[in-house]
Design a protein around this motif. Sequence first.
Motif, short mmCIF file in Angstrom:
data_model
loop_
_atom_site.label_atom_id
_atom_site.label_comp_id
_atom_site.label_asym_id
_atom_site.label_seq_id
_atom_site.Cartn_x
_atom_site.Cartn_y
_atom_site.Cartn_z
N TYR A 164 0.07 27.57 -6.50
CA TYR A 164 -0.01 26.19 -6.99
C TYR A 164 -0.15 26.16 -8.51
N SER A 165 0.42 25.10 -9.12
CA SER A 165 0.36 24.95 -10.57
C SER A 165 -1.03 24.58 -11.06
N SER A 166 -1.80 23.87 -10.24
CA SER A 166 -3.17 23.49 -10.57
C SER A 166 -3.90 23.12 -9.29
N VAL A 167 -5.22 23.14 -9.37
CA VAL A 167 -6.05 22.81 -8.22
C VAL A 167 -7.05 21.73 -8.63
N PHE A 168 -7.12 20.66 -7.85
CA PHE A 168 -8.01 19.55 -8.13
C PHE A 168 -9.01 19.44 -6.98
N VAL A 169 -10.27 19.78 -7.27
CA VAL A 169 -11.32 19.74 -6.24
C VAL A 169 -12.03 18.40 -6.30
N ILE A 170 -12.06 17.70 -5.17
CA ILE A 170 -12.77 16.42 -5.07
C ILE A 170 -13.94 16.62 -4.11
N THR A 171 -15.13 16.25 -4.55
CA THR A 171 -16.32 16.41 -3.73
C THR A 171 -17.30 15.29 -4.07
N ASP A 172 -18.47 15.28 -3.41
CA ASP A 172 -19.47 14.26 -3.74
C ASP A 172 -20.69 14.92 -4.37
N GLU A 173 -21.59 14.09 -4.86
CA GLU A 173 -22.71 14.59 -5.64
C GLU A 173 -23.65 15.49 -4.85
N ARG A 205 3.85 17.96 -8.71
CA ARG A 205 4.15 18.07 -7.29
C ARG A 205 3.84 19.44 -6.70
N LYS A 206 3.57 20.40 -7.55
CA LYS A 206 3.19 21.73 -7.08
C LYS A 206 1.68 21.95 -7.17
N SER A 207 0.92 20.87 -7.33
CA SER A 207 -0.53 20.97 -7.42
C SER A 207 -1.15 20.85 -6.02
N LEU A 208 -2.42 21.22 -5.94
CA LEU A 208 -3.16 21.22 -4.68
C LEU A 208 -4.45 20.44 -4.85
N ILE A 209 -4.78 19.60 -3.89
CA ILE A 209 -6.07 18.92 -3.86
C ILE A 209 -6.93 19.56 -2.76
N LEU A 210 -8.16 19.89 -3.11
CA LEU A 210 -9.13 20.42 -2.15
C LEU A 210 -10.18 19.35 -1.90
#
Length: 359
Positions: free
Chosen positions: A33-42, A92-97
């Motif tokens: 993947y070109s980049s990784v975007f991690v979404i989480t909570d506090e 479009r080659k990015s990944l969300i975790l």
Amino acid sequence: MHKTMIQSQTHSYPIYIGEGIRYGINDLLQKSYSSVFVITDEHVAAIYLDDLVQSLDHPRIFTEIIPAGEASKNMEAYHQLQTKAIQNGLDRKSLILALGGGVVGDLAGFVAATFLRGIDYIQIPTTILAHDSSVGGKVAINHQLGKNLIGSFYSPQMVIYDVETLSTLPTKEWRSGYAEIMKEALIANPILFQELLETKLTKVQNEALIAHLKKGVQIKGHIVEQDEQENGIRMYLNLGHTFGHALETLLGYGKLTHGEAVAIGLLFALHVSEKHLSSELPMDAFYNWMVQNDYPIMEVSLSVEQIIQTMKKDKKTSHQVIQMVLLEEVGKPLAVKIDDHHMRVYIESFLSLYSSLLR
């Protein structure tokens, strides 16, 4: 580590369940993947975000932390995350975790489904409840008039379920998650249902937890594979949710956990099944299980008309007629349309039956 494959309309994806597998996520990734975007909570970020970031071997990792709780599953948070994705240069080659419970999974999944018309995402659930929401590709946010009314069907690339992350959950989150496992048992597995009735949630060990999660995931996966877009039997997975969602909406998101509301909804569905279908169901046994595990039976007094009108906003409603999933017997669900008159009678009798237990 247990591996279960789910076949969606677009691709098949694995569900991994085990202990400590969050440390090996990099080895499980099937693409570059070109980049990784991690979404989480506090809450989750304070405990597990560093573990995840350190396990990833990638030069472009971005993180975003949202407030914990159902109230974050809204349009404002969705817009904020889309803005962060654009600012961070995701393509479009990015990944969300999606690292967290059902709220994070639903929200991050909807961001992934709609950013650049869809990019890859992976569910990394950290609650028992999320064993249900992370499987099947339903992603959504809430509207103030109803739960999950804005969303899509968009399957993840995989689900990575490290049960070690469940050890830090408060008791109410165990109640919340096991309500969904109980739901799956009621619609498809009478043996599992009996096993759960004998389960004290404060005493569940990892071996039993993994077994329960695996069975719940397999039940949901089997149904989703046959009806991904909820045109038929997938509707059965909404057992307990028509009434439960109404409670969540009327009381305000976060007053009850989702699973606590679903548990009350399951009790109501058993009650309606007995009245409407003349079914003989283990309502007393289920109620006693709720009491033994400290489920809230009800929070505040709501008017019957409020409940009916809110139930009509449920996604299963058609032509302003409420449709509920009921049980002929444990393991035999069906969808039934119920008119306002009968629904009013059922709600009144349910509230009367449990009036001494309202808290």
